[in-house]
Enzyme design. Structure first.
Site, short mmCIF file in Angstrom:
data_model
loop_
_atom_site.label_atom_id
_atom_site.label_comp_id
_atom_site.label_asym_id
_atom_site.label_seq_id
_atom_site.Cartn_x
_atom_site.Cartn_y
_atom_site.Cartn_z
N LYS A 1 -8.31 -3.50 9.26
CA LYS A 1 -9.47 -4.20 10.09
C LYS A 1 -9.72 -5.44 9.25
O LYS A 1 -10.25 -6.53 9.98
CB LYS A 1 -10.82 -3.36 9.93
CG LYS A 1 -10.72 -2.21 11.42
CD LYS A 1 -11.38 -2.88 12.33
CE LYS A 1 -11.32 -2.02 13.85
NZ LYS A 1 -12.39 -2.16 14.61
N HIS B 1 -4.38 -5.46 -0.42
CA HIS B 1 -5.48 -6.18 0.33
C HIS B 1 -5.17 -7.59 0.22
O HIS B 1 -5.75 -8.33 0.98
CB HIS B 1 -6.83 -5.84 -0.18
CG HIS B 1 -7.44 -4.33 0.14
ND1 HIS B 1 -6.80 -3.45 -0.70
CD2 HIS B 1 -7.92 -3.86 1.33
CE1 HIS B 1 -7.46 -2.07 -0.07
NE2 HIS B 1 -7.98 -2.61 1.17
N HIS C 1 -5.95 5.19 11.18
CA HIS C 1 -6.63 6.07 11.02
C HIS C 1 -6.09 7.36 11.96
O HIS C 1 -6.24 8.52 11.38
CB HIS C 1 -8.17 6.03 10.97
CG HIS C 1 -8.31 4.72 10.13
ND1 HIS C 1 -8.99 3.57 10.80
CD2 HIS C 1 -8.44 4.60 8.67
CE1 HIS C 1 -9.50 2.82 9.90
NE2 HIS C 1 -8.97 3.32 8.74
N LYS D 1 0.59 -3.61 6.51
CA LYS D 1 -0.34 -2.68 6.95
C LYS D 1 -1.46 -3.11 8.03
O LYS D 1 -1.96 -3.88 7.54
CB LYS D 1 -0.74 -2.01 5.55
CG LYS D 1 -1.68 -0.77 5.95
CD LYS D 1 -2.38 -0.51 4.54
CE LYS D 1 -3.21 0.93 4.84
NZ LYS D 1 -4.63 0.76 4.35
N HIS E 1 -9.29 2.64 13.20
CA HIS E 1 -7.94 1.96 14.25
C HIS E 1 -6.88 2.75 14.19
O HIS E 1 -7.08 3.83 13.66
CB HIS E 1 -7.37 0.51 13.51
CG HIS E 1 -7.15 0.63 12.02
ND1 HIS E 1 -6.01 1.21 11.63
CD2 HIS E 1 -7.75 0.14 10.76
CE1 HIS E 1 -5.75 1.07 10.56
NE2 HIS E 1 -6.95 0.38 9.93
N CYS F 1 -10.39 -3.22 -7.38
CA CYS F 1 -10.20 -3.70 -6.24
C CYS F 1 -11.42 -3.01 -5.26
O CYS F 1 -11.23 -1.56 -5.01
CB CYS F 1 -8.91 -3.57 -5.60
SG CYS F 1 -8.68 -3.96 -3.55
N CYS G 1 -4.70 -7.78 -5.34
CA CYS G 1 -4.42 -6.59 -5.15
C CYS G 1 -3.34 -6.63 -4.10
O CYS G 1 -3.66 -7.16 -2.97
CB CYS G 1 -5.72 -5.88 -4.47
SG CYS G 1 -5.06 -4.13 -3.49
N CYS H 1 -9.55 -1.04 -2.28
CA CYS H 1 -9.06 0.10 -2.74
C CYS H 1 -10.10 1.27 -3.04
O CYS H 1 -9.89 2.29 -3.24
CB CYS H 1 -8.12 0.21 -3.60
SG CYS H 1 -6.51 -0.96 -2.96
N1 MSP Z 1 -11.67 6.82 1.81
C1 MSP Z 1 -10.33 6.89 1.30
C2 MSP Z 1 -9.67 8.07 1.49
C3 MSP Z 1 -10.42 9.20 0.66
S1 MSP Z 1 -9.68 10.73 0.90
C4 MSP Z 1 -10.30 11.75 -0.41
C5 MSP Z 1 -9.49 5.92 2.26
N2 MSP Z 1 -10.14 5.73 3.33
S2 MSP Z 1 -9.39 4.68 4.24
O1 MSP Z 1 -10.14 4.78 5.56
O2 MSP Z 1 -9.20 3.40 3.84
O3 MSP Z 1 -7.93 5.22 4.70
C6 MSP Z 1 -7.81 6.41 4.93
C7 MSP Z 1 -6.32 6.82 5.56
O4 MSP Z 1 -6.26 5.86 6.72
C8 MSP Z 1 -5.26 6.23 4.84
O5 MSP Z 1 -4.61 7.11 3.53
C9 MSP Z 1 -4.07 6.55 5.83
O6 MSP Z 1 -3.89 7.77 6.07
C10 MSP Z 1 -4.83 6.02 6.89
N3 MSP Z 1 -4.35 4.60 7.23
C11 MSP Z 1 -5.35 3.43 7.12
N4 MSP Z 1 -4.76 2.36 7.69
C12 MSP Z 1 -3.26 2.88 7.92
C13 MSP Z 1 -2.25 2.29 8.63
N5 MSP Z 1 -2.21 0.87 8.94
N6 MSP Z 1 -1.13 2.96 8.57
C14 MSP Z 1 -1.23 4.48 8.87
N7 MSP Z 1 -2.15 4.82 8.27
C15 MSP Z 1 -3.36 4.17 7.80
O7 MSP Z 1 -8.46 5.31 1.86
#
Ligand code: MSP
Length: 533
Positions: free
Chosen positions: A316, A160, A26, A313, A23, A132, A157, A135
């Site tokens: 999905k 979440h 990311h 935040k 989304h 969790c 958590c 996380c």
């Molecule tokens: N897989 C782990 C990261 C491992 S790094 C060694 C993880 N993945 S994640 O897909 O859940 O999220 C990764 C990153 O996506 C978050 O840290 C952030 O950078 C970004 N984001 C996910 N949702 C977000 C928002 N709603 N807003 C901004 N960034 C967000 O955590």
């Protein structure tokens, strides 16, 4: 590959869980990394920009089983259908893309943990406590909140909003507690190593509470990297994932091998970009792992804020995720990149709204920069048969723009290199406005009516196109596709070479576009939005 000898500017994004499709949260981190690394490239530096996906762990395993397929099939499909394409959608120019199921990663992770075990930092013990899955984190008592309503009496958590699971496993532990004092000392000496200041303070207060050892393996999970000394367990997903930053650039390979040289020319990372939710992993666990392996620490971990929906935040799992494609298909990739870097201070939370994005698109891009470019190129076509004139009568107004450009370049460079993208863009935008004001004041359409003011008209047209030359270069890292088109309209590709090779430190040198350059009015850089026409 990074050329040998020079240390590259190395920037990473987190690797994203492939339990679902991306989304805009990311895409936000990847966009920031892409803008930053394109800026550094434009400064003439060697750069390495890494992104990728985190494919192991309970979360992905459960998603696959929910989808009725094996985890490998699940991740292969999602990476091909969603995670790789999104890089094209936002026009990211990453140098590498790592998947944690690749053998280069698996082997180097196993090597790393064997080194830590040999160094005496890994021991066997039972783990009992909350976990969790959202996380993928072993939680500490202070991390949780009490549930209400449907979750009354349960521990949740806070990220979440769901109950944690209770784990009881025989595990291998990483001696994290050994590294607290060293990390505190490191961060006291290097306050720039965790940014912004709010993130630094959070990390320091966590460290000062004292660190406890942490489980580095899982026995009840099968989807992961087996421990080299105990095949009944896999590496805990975070202690597999964090290593991607080092494994992707050749950690653990012989110094004289190509991968070993790549590591020498890339490590340590200059910037790990992370969301604030995963700060502790990056600024506490990760450097502790590196200390235990005698590997240099990253220079900066930068924690950005969240994209919020209704104050929470975007995610999905809460069904609030917006796919990048939805926005890009309407506004274009460059407007997407511009908007998120310009409208939200990097390091703070921000909300996305279609109305705000449409308003800024129209005011700043279509009417501001787009209009300036189309007016300037159209007038050169109309009044000078498409050939850029010389500027024979430089006066006060032209000198003022030249001086403003000097300060604009230094402000933009200073802001972009400290990851203040909004300020960097604001500096360039100020210059765009000044040039627009200059054209309005000079009234070239009036000058064109009187042959006696031909010199002034030449000067105004040349000054405006020269200003656009500078604007295109400065905005290129933010809006690569559109600024390349502007570059071509100005005839600068023929006169000056590729836009990506125009160094930031030469942008303020005036008079680069030679007289006689062929200027063409092409399609609008930022077309009017369909629902407005
Ligand atoms: N897989 C782990 C990261 C491992 S790094 C060694 C993880 N993945 S994640 O897909 O859940 O999220 C990764 C990153 O996506 C978050 O840290 C952030 O950078 C970004 N984001 C996910 N949702 C977000 C928002 N709603 N807003 C901004 N960034 C967000 O955590």
């Amino acid at each position: 590959m990074v050329e040998s000898g020079a240390k590259a500017f190395y920037c990473t994004t987190p690797i994203y869980y492939v339990n679902d499709a991306p989304h805009i949260g990311h895409a936000y981190t990847t966009t920031a990394g892409d803008v930053l690394t394109r800026w550094h490239r434009q400064r003439g530096e060697q750069v390495w920009f890494l992104t990728g996906v985190d494919e192991h762990g309970t979360k992905v395993q459960r998603a696959a089983s929910g989808g009725g397929v094996q985890p490998q099939e699940w991740v292969d499909r999602l990476v091909a259908d969603a995670w790789l394409p999104v890089l094209g959608t936002i026009n990211a120019a990453n140098d590498d893309f790592i998947r944690t199921t690749e053998s280069r990663h698996v082997q180097r992770v196993q090597h790393f943990w064997q080194v830590l075990k040999d160094n005496g930092y890994v021991y066997s013990a039972p783990y009992e406590g909350p976990y969790c899955v959202g996380c993928e984190e072993f939680k500490l008592a202070g991390d949780l909140v009490m549930g209400e309503g449907e979750f009354e009496g349960e521990q949740l958590c806070p990220i979440h909003g769901r109950p944690v699971e209770h784990l009881e496993e025989e595990n291998w532990f990483f001696r994290l507690s050994a590294f607290g004092p060293q990390l505190i000392e490191h961060y006291e000496r290097h306050p720039e190593a965790v940014r912004p200041v709010s993130a630094y303070n959070e990390v320091m207060s966590f460290l000062r509470q004292g660190l406890v050892d942490i489980s580095m393996s899982r026995s009840s999970v099968s989807w992961g990297i087996p421990l080299p000394w105990d095949h009944s367990q896999v590496v805990y997903v975070w202690f597999d994932a964090l290593l991607n930053y080092a494994t992707a650039v050749g950690y653990g390979e012989p110094k004289d091998s190509p991968a070993g040289q790549q590591f020498a020319n890339t490590w340590p990372a200059d910037v790990h970009l992370v969301g604030k939710d995963i700060l502790r992993f990056h600024a506490v666990y990760w450097p502790a792992m590196l200390l235990a392996a005698n590997v240099a620490l990253p220079r900066t971990v930068f924690a950005h804020g969240w994209l919020l929906v209704g104050g929470e935040k975007m995610s999905k799992s809460k069904l609030t995720g917006i796919a990048p494609e939805q926005i890009v298909s309407h506004f274009g990739a460059d407007a997407f990149r511009y908007y998120f870097m310009r409208a939200i201070a990097f390091g703070q939370d921000g909300s996305f709204s279609w109305e705000d994005m449409a308003a800024r698109y129209t005011a700043e891009l279509a009417n501001g920069l787009g209009n300036l470019a189309s007016r300037a190129t159209a007038m050169v076509e109309r009044y000078r048969q498409g050939l850029l004139p010389a500027s024979p009568s430089i006066g006060e107004a032209e000198r003022a723009l030249q001086e403003l450009l000097v300060t604009t370049v230094s402000q933009a460079d200073e802001a972009m290199t400290r990851l203040d993208f909004a300020d960097g863009i604001a500096a360039v935008r100020g210059f765009v406005e000044a040039v627009n004001g200059y054209v309005t004041d000079q009234e070239p359409w009036v000058l064109a009516k009187d042959p006696a003011t031909a010199d002034r008209l030449d000067t105004v047209l040349a000054t405006t196109c020269e200003s656009l030359r500078a604007i295109a270069t400065l905005y290129h890292p933010v809006m690569p596709e559109t600024m390349s088109r502007l570059w071509q309209q100005l005839g600068a590709d023929v006169a000056l070479g590729p836009i990506g090779e125009q160094p930031v430190d030469r942008v303020a040198i005036w008079g680069q576009l030679p007289a006689g350059t062929r200027v063409t009015k092409g399609d609008a850089l930022f077309p009017r939005l369909e629902d407005e026409t």
